[in-house]
Design a protein around this motif. Structure first.
Motif, PDB file in Angstrom:
ATOM      1  N   THR A   3     -11.029  -6.894  -5.093  1.00  0.00           N
ATOM      2  CA  THR A   3     -12.046  -6.096  -4.869  1.00  0.00           C
ATOM      3  C   THR A   3     -13.362  -7.048  -4.651  1.00  0.00           C
ATOM      4  OG1 THR A   3     -12.810  -5.625  -7.153  1.00  0.00           O
ATOM      5  CG2 THR A   3     -10.860  -4.203  -5.857  1.00  0.00           C
ATOM      6  N   ARG A 139     -12.323  -8.748   1.257  1.00  0.00           N
ATOM      7  CA  ARG A 139     -13.228  -7.640   0.769  1.00  0.00           C
ATOM      8  C   ARG A 139     -14.704  -8.247   1.075  1.00  0.00           C
ATOM      9  NH1 ARG A 139     -11.107  -2.665   1.198  1.00  0.00           N
ATOM     10  NH2 ARG A 139      -8.977  -2.631  -0.164  1.00  0.00           N
ATOM     11  N   ASP A 142     -15.301  -7.122   4.785  1.00  0.00           N
ATOM     12  CA  ASP A 142     -15.647  -5.884   4.789  1.00  0.00           C
ATOM     13  C   ASP A 142     -17.275  -5.649   4.513  1.00  0.00           C
ATOM     14  OD1 ASP A 142     -12.931  -5.888   4.927  1.00  0.00           O
ATOM     15  OD2 ASP A 142     -12.399  -4.172   3.497  1.00  0.00           O
ATOM     16  N   SER A 276     -14.494  -0.700  -2.089  1.00  0.00           N
ATOM     17  CA  SER A 276     -13.319  -1.701  -2.125  1.00  0.00           C
ATOM     18  C   SER A 276     -12.336  -1.763  -3.079  1.00  0.00           C
ATOM     19  CB  SER A 276     -14.023  -3.125  -2.163  1.00  0.00           C
ATOM     20  OG  SER A 276     -14.874  -3.208  -3.277  1.00  0.00           O
ATOM     21  N   ARG A 280      -8.078   0.289   2.434  1.00  0.00           N
ATOM     22  CA  ARG A 280      -8.840   0.768   3.343  1.00  0.00           C
ATOM     23  C   ARG A 280      -8.141   1.822   4.006  1.00  0.00           C
ATOM     24  NH1 ARG A 280      -8.075  -5.141   3.496  1.00  0.00           N
ATOM     25  NH2 ARG A 280      -9.972  -6.244   3.354  1.00  0.00           N
TER      26      ARG A 280
END
Length: 413
Positions: A3, A139, A142, A276, A280
């Motif tokens: 994460t 992540r 993201d 995270s 997802r």
């Protein structure tokens, strides 16, 4: 599952493509904010077109602009990254130039200008996501995508505010704003192109290609058409309900829109980083639940007394914005995680097709449902969104034959 719990601003900028690319995004967003909210006004006041003709031309430009997405996807899969981003900005320069030279009453030239602007607006999200996916991974990617969205919303808001302050100048001011927008697109394209980022598809090993074809993601794409309605709630649904059904002051609509922009700018990255720790797909399903709850909240708010409905709608709009933030932080990230590298461009292009289609049809659907009352509008949106969230949560990530290592790596998708 790894994460991202902390991400420093410098690392976020680096993961987003670097300082020059971040400046390109900011300049592009600022220029877009100067003109896009007032494009209809430009057609009506500067070119003396009818409101209906202007609206039809703008809608058609969005729909036709989607036709370019398969070509954009193939271009990305041939390795282009910053070049496609720059091209999406340059094509909008052509659109602005056509606006500036269009004579009064020339609807076809306005429609052509809107088409070039539409092509750029449709191509940019997929190109940007592909670029970020090439620079950052996991992540961190993201968070970088979330950071790009926050930066873009900040630029759009700043541009719109600046344009609003200049509108007192009438048609001359609108033409000047269009010219500045064209210069901003040109500068942003030069900055984006100077990044010189591309990939080498030939370097992908035969083993990677043997993993199988790209997942079709039919359920995800269909659900995205419904999810994306949330982006038009602050701009279309709430002003429509507040002004025509609740007879509230337009100030409430403006305040909700400003609050939506501020919340997206300030919370998009923190919320994405916070989420995270979950997969997802689970986060995207959660976004649907939050959005559906907010739609039911709007239904309850509109049933209150005259003095309470508008404040209640404004309060519930915060929940809707949180749902939008969760959705935006997980949807594109899920696509980039599911798609094999060699078909990433085509996967992102298909996702943008579903997004663009949802944005194109949502105004007509929202206004049609609203004409039958609040229960029809908010009840239908809540039911459709809950159904989409359920489909997203239960869909299996099929379509690729993954090795054990790859399967573990995608467990966080």
């Amino acid at each position: 599952m790894a994460t991202t719990t902390k991400l420093q601003p410098r690392a976020l900028v680096r993961a987003s493509g670097g300082p020059r690319y971040a400046v390109a995004l900011a300049v592009d967003a600022l220029g877009t904010g100067l003109l896009r909210p007032f494009l209809l006004l430009y057609g009506v006041t500067v070119l003396r077109l009818s409101a209906s003709a202007t609206g039809i031309a703008m809608t058609a430009s969005v729909v036709v602009g989607l036709v370019c997405m398969p070509a954009v996807g193939r271009w990305l899969d041939r390795g282009a990254r910053s070049t496609v981003v720059a091209a999406s900005m340059l094509v909008r320069v052509v659109g602005v130039a056509l606006l500036l030279v269009a004579p009064e009453g020339h609807v076809w030239l306005f429609a052509t200008a809107a088409l070039f602007l539409g092509i750029g607006n449709q191509a940019w999200p997929a190109a940007h996501a592909a670029l970020v996916a090439t620079v950052a991974h996991g992540r961190e990617r993201d968070a970088a995508l979330a950071g790009g969205r926050a930066l873009r919303n900040a630029g759009l808001g700043a541009g719109a505010l600046l344009a609003t302050a200049c509108l007192a100048g009438g048609t001359t001011a609108l033409q000047a704003l269009a010219a500045v927008t064209g210069l901003a697109y040109l500068a942003a394209a030069a900055l984006a192109w100077s990044v010189h980022l591309h990939t080498h598809p030939a370097a992908i090993s035969a083993k990677d290609r043997a993993d199988g074809p790209a997942p079709r993601m039919r359920v995800l794409l269909a659900a995205n058409v419904v999810y994306v309605f949330c982006l038009n709630v602050p701009e279309i649904a709430l002003p429509l309900v507040l002004v025509t059904q609740l007879h509230a002051s337009p100030v409430w609509s403006a305040a909700i829109f400003v609050a939506n922009t501020v919340l997206v700018v300030t919370l998009q990255v923190p919320v994405t980083v916070l989420m995270s720790r979950f997969s997802r797909r689970a986060v995207l399903a959660l976004a649907g639940v939050v959005l559906a709850a907010s739609y039911l909240g709007f239904l309850a708010a509109t049933s209150l007394g005259h003095g309470w409905s508008a404040p209640a709608v404004a309060t519930v709009s915060v929940v809707c914005t949180i749902g939008e933030i969760i959705y935006a932080g997980s949807a594109t990230a899920l696509v980039t995680a599911l798609a094999p590298a060699y078909v990433l461009g085509r996967a992102l292009a298909r996702f943008q097709l579903s997004t663009g289609f949802g944005l194109a049809v949502s105004p007509a659907v929202i206004t049609a449902l609203a004409s039958h009352g609040s229960a029809a509008l908010w009840g239908s949106l809540a039911a459709a969104t809950l159904l989409s969230a359920s489909a997203v949560a239960t869909e299996k990530d099929q379509g690729t034959r993954l090795s054990g290592c790859c399967r573990r790596a995608r467990a966080g998708s």
